[in-house]
Scaffold this motif. Sequence first.
Motif, PDB file in Angstrom:
ATOM      1  N   TRP A  90      60.775  42.191  82.155  1.00 47.19           N
ATOM      2  CA  TRP A  90      59.559  42.140  81.333  1.00 47.19           C
ATOM      3  C   TRP A  90      58.399  41.156  81.776  1.00 47.19           C
ATOM      4  O   TRP A  90      57.347  41.109  80.998  1.00 47.19           O
ATOM      5  N   HIS A  91      58.859  40.358  82.912  1.00 48.38           N
ATOM      6  CA  HIS A  91      57.677  39.879  83.331  1.00 48.38           C
ATOM      7  C   HIS A  91      56.158  40.507  83.833  1.00 48.38           C
ATOM      8  O   HIS A  91      56.616  41.544  84.088  1.00 48.38           O
ATOM      9  N   MET A 101      55.658  35.191  82.016  1.00 48.95           N
ATOM     10  CA  MET A 101      57.130  35.273  81.813  1.00 48.95           C
ATOM     11  C   MET A 101      57.490  35.787  80.484  1.00 48.95           C
ATOM     12  O   MET A 101      56.962  35.367  79.534  1.00 48.95           O
ATOM     13  N   ALA A 102      58.514  36.741  80.236  1.00 47.68           N
ATOM     14  CA  ALA A 102      58.681  37.427  79.007  1.00 47.68           C
ATOM     15  C   ALA A 102      60.047  36.546  78.399  1.00 47.68           C
ATOM     16  O   ALA A 102      61.007  36.539  79.103  1.00 47.68           O
ATOM     17  N   LYS A 103      59.844  35.719  77.425  1.00 48.80           N
ATOM     18  CA  LYS A 103      60.983  34.846  76.922  1.00 48.80           C
ATOM     19  C   LYS A 103      60.973  35.436  75.512  1.00 48.80           C
ATOM     20  O   LYS A 103      60.176  35.423  74.681  1.00 48.80           O
ATOM     21  N   THR A 113      75.121  47.581  74.136  1.00 43.31           N
ATOM     22  CA  THR A 113      73.821  47.420  74.634  1.00 43.31           C
ATOM     23  C   THR A 113      73.224  45.824  74.381  1.00 43.31           C
ATOM     24  O   THR A 113      73.379  45.517  73.523  1.00 43.31           O
ATOM     25  N   ARG A 114      72.798  45.568  75.589  1.00 45.93           N
ATOM     26  CA  ARG A 114      72.229  44.150  75.532  1.00 45.93           C
ATOM     27  C   ARG A 114      70.803  44.369  74.782  1.00 45.93           C
ATOM     28  O   ARG A 114      69.861  45.238  75.329  1.00 45.93           O
ATOM     29  N   THR A 115      70.722  43.536  73.731  1.00 40.19           N
ATOM     30  CA  THR A 115      69.563  43.610  72.855  1.00 40.19           C
ATOM     31  C   THR A 115      68.795  42.459  72.523  1.00 40.19           C
ATOM     32  O   THR A 115      69.308  41.405  72.590  1.00 40.19           O
ATOM     33  N   HIS A 116      67.386  42.505  72.692  1.00 43.63           N
ATOM     34  CA  HIS A 116      66.623  41.467  72.546  1.00 43.63           C
ATOM     35  C   HIS A 116      65.609  41.638  71.262  1.00 43.63           C
ATOM     36  O   HIS A 116      65.432  42.676  70.983  1.00 43.63           O
TER      37      HIS A 116
END
Length: 227
Positions: A90-91, A101-103, A113-116
């Motif tokens: 997502w950068h 950058m995507a932080k 599932t890897r979740t943000h």
Amino acid sequence: MRVALRARLRMARPGFDISLESSVHATHCQHANTNSGVFCGLPLDQHDPARCAVGGAFVRGHNQLRDFLARWVGEQTGQPTAIEQLVTPWHRCLPSGEFEMAKLDVSCMIGITRTHIDVAYTNARTEQVNERNHRAKEDGRAAAQKVLQKRTRYPPAANPGESLVPFVIEALGRPSTEAVALLRALASSDPIERSTQLSEAWREVSVITQTRLAELYLSAERPRPPR
């Protein structure tokens, strides 16, 4: 609590409570950055302190909500969580040529599932007349628009193997549909435990949100002591 209630009732100068301050209220926003010394100073008649990003209260409330979610999600899933993770897919490169950058605020495993989870506060108040009319008729419109901004910033197609949950709360306390769905999805299936877990979670979210709101008004509207 009193200041937050005054703000929710749209009272003038909610941060200037005569029981807390005997002098006259400030006419200009008193928010200031402790490190840089940057001072807001905008006229309070034209400026809403709840939307002012100058000073620490704006970010502090966000970080408190982020840290609560990281802890709560970890407790519910039994999996470790991390905060402020860089997510390379997502950068992006902005039209100006600047690299962004995507932080993401909270990263965890939900199921397989890897979740943000990206936390955000937004404000339903706006100077745009047409939009203000829409928001007056449609509850949660401001939160929904912020969610859309998050999904546009972090498009699923750019990172198809992972999931994004925008956890958006309007300044006065209304949660986005996605925020409600996340807490419900992770709460226990046992009816008694589920009720307790959700009640405690929403109470914590509410305390953080209303304390943040009160701090923004108090720090903006109480005159600074003379130097």
